[in-house]
Write an enzyme that holds these catalytic residues in place. Structure first.
Site, PDB file in Angstrom:
ATOM      1  N   TYR A 120      -6.997  -4.283  23.445  1.00 23.92           N
ATOM      2  CA  TYR A 120      -5.487  -3.690  23.431  1.00 23.92           C
ATOM      3  C   TYR A 120      -4.935  -4.760  22.046  1.00 23.92           C
ATOM      4  O   TYR A 120      -4.294  -4.275  21.107  1.00 23.92           O
ATOM      5  CB  TYR A 120      -5.055  -3.936  24.613  1.00 23.92           C
ATOM      6  CG  TYR A 120      -3.408  -3.638  24.661  1.00 23.92           C
ATOM      7  CD1 TYR A 120      -3.081  -2.348  24.357  1.00 23.92           C
ATOM      8  CD2 TYR A 120      -2.330  -4.406  24.681  1.00 23.92           C
ATOM      9  CE1 TYR A 120      -1.482  -1.995  24.451  1.00 23.92           C
ATOM     10  CE2 TYR A 120      -1.134  -4.214  24.928  1.00 23.92           C
ATOM     11  CZ  TYR A 120      -0.732  -2.832  24.460  1.00 23.92           C
ATOM     12  OH  TYR A 120       0.610  -2.517  24.555  1.00 23.92           O
ATOM     13  N   ILE A 146       8.421   4.314  27.418  1.00 26.88           N
ATOM     14  CA  ILE A 146       9.088   3.898  26.332  1.00 26.88           C
ATOM     15  C   ILE A 146       9.354   5.438  25.492  1.00 26.88           C
ATOM     16  O   ILE A 146      10.384   5.493  24.669  1.00 26.88           O
ATOM     17  CB  ILE A 146       8.434   2.939  25.346  1.00 26.88           C
ATOM     18  CG1 ILE A 146       8.248   1.573  26.150  1.00 26.88           C
ATOM     19  CG2 ILE A 146       9.031   2.920  24.126  1.00 26.88           C
ATOM     20  CD1 ILE A 146       7.650   0.599  25.307  1.00 26.88           C
TER      21      ILE A 146
END
Length: 246
Positions: A148, A19
């Site tokens: 996460y 990304i």
């Protein structure tokens, strides 16, 4: 391209691949002068020949390095915090070291970059901060993403707090919350399974659209948030997830 970012200077973390790399290319294509940073100089090499992009090594867990770079560069128009790490497992598989590392890389790095670059941004009259979160956060719980998801939820809180504190001073701060995106990092995680083919099928199946997201799709959202088109947008957690959260 429409040159929506012409005349703007952007710094992107974790720009060597995935990304971050897609954001660097998209920002440059829209006319921004991009400082693409990553801890890994080898992954940055593919960006060296790109127009409007300069590369710099940066360890986002190194406070002194961040502040030194901020002092050198001065005011940015755009700060894109992309660096992050995906820990696999439930709370029972999370050690104290796992917790510390994930929070240092995923959350504390953004605290440090924003704190370092924000003063010059404010002095220059404003700018756009973009933080990479995830739908694996306060938006949705995904299996085996305990730490996460916890860190990504913290990023949304960080984003909203910064947005609220500096809304009257021209600084916008937004988060992007992707679903599962095809990246080298995802390939590494899939290949770590005993049956990578079946694992990939399962990753794809949890998106109701029936496919993984692309880095270009996430980068397009980042371009919007970085541009003046999003001048009325701050404190958002923009979801791009193929329908996971429906």
């Amino acid at each position: 391209m429409s040159q929506r970012l012409a005349g703007k200077t952007a710094l992107i973390t974790a720009a060597g691949q995935g990304i971050g790399r897609a954001c660097a290319l998209a920002f440059a294509a829209e006319g921004a002068s991009v400082i693409a940073t990553d801890i890994n100089l080898q992954t940055l090499e593919t960006l060296n020949a790109e127009t409007h992009i300069t590369t710099r090594q940066l360890d986002v867990t190194d406070r002194e390095a961040i502040h030194a770079l901020a002092a050198e560069l001065g005011a940015l128009d755009i700060l894109a915090n992309i660096a992050g790490y995906v820990h696999l497992g439930s709370i029972l598989a999370c050690s104290e070291d796992d917790w510390d590392f994930s929070f240092t890389l995923n959350v504390r790095s953004m605290f440090r970059t924003i704190q370092a670059f924000l003063p010059a941004m404010l002095a220059a009259g404003g700018g756009s901060i973009i933080n990479m979160a995830s739908v694996a956060s306060s938006l949705s719980g995904l299996p085996d993403r305990f730490i996460y998801g916890t860190t990504k939820a913290a990023i949304i809180g960080l984003t909203k707090s910064v947005a609220r504190d500096f809304i009257a001073q021209g600084v916008r701060c937004n988060a992007i919350c992707p679903g599962t995106v095809q990246t080298p990092s995802l390939d590494d995680r899939i290949n770590a399974f005993d049956d990578p083919v079946e694992a990939r099928k399962q990753f794809i199946a949890r998106q109701p659209m029936g496919r993984l997201g692309t880095t270009a799709e996430i980068a397009a959202a980042a371009v919007y948030l970085a541009s003046d088109d999003a001048a009325y947008t701050t404190g958002t957690a923009m979801v791009l997830d193929g329908g996971i959260t429906l």
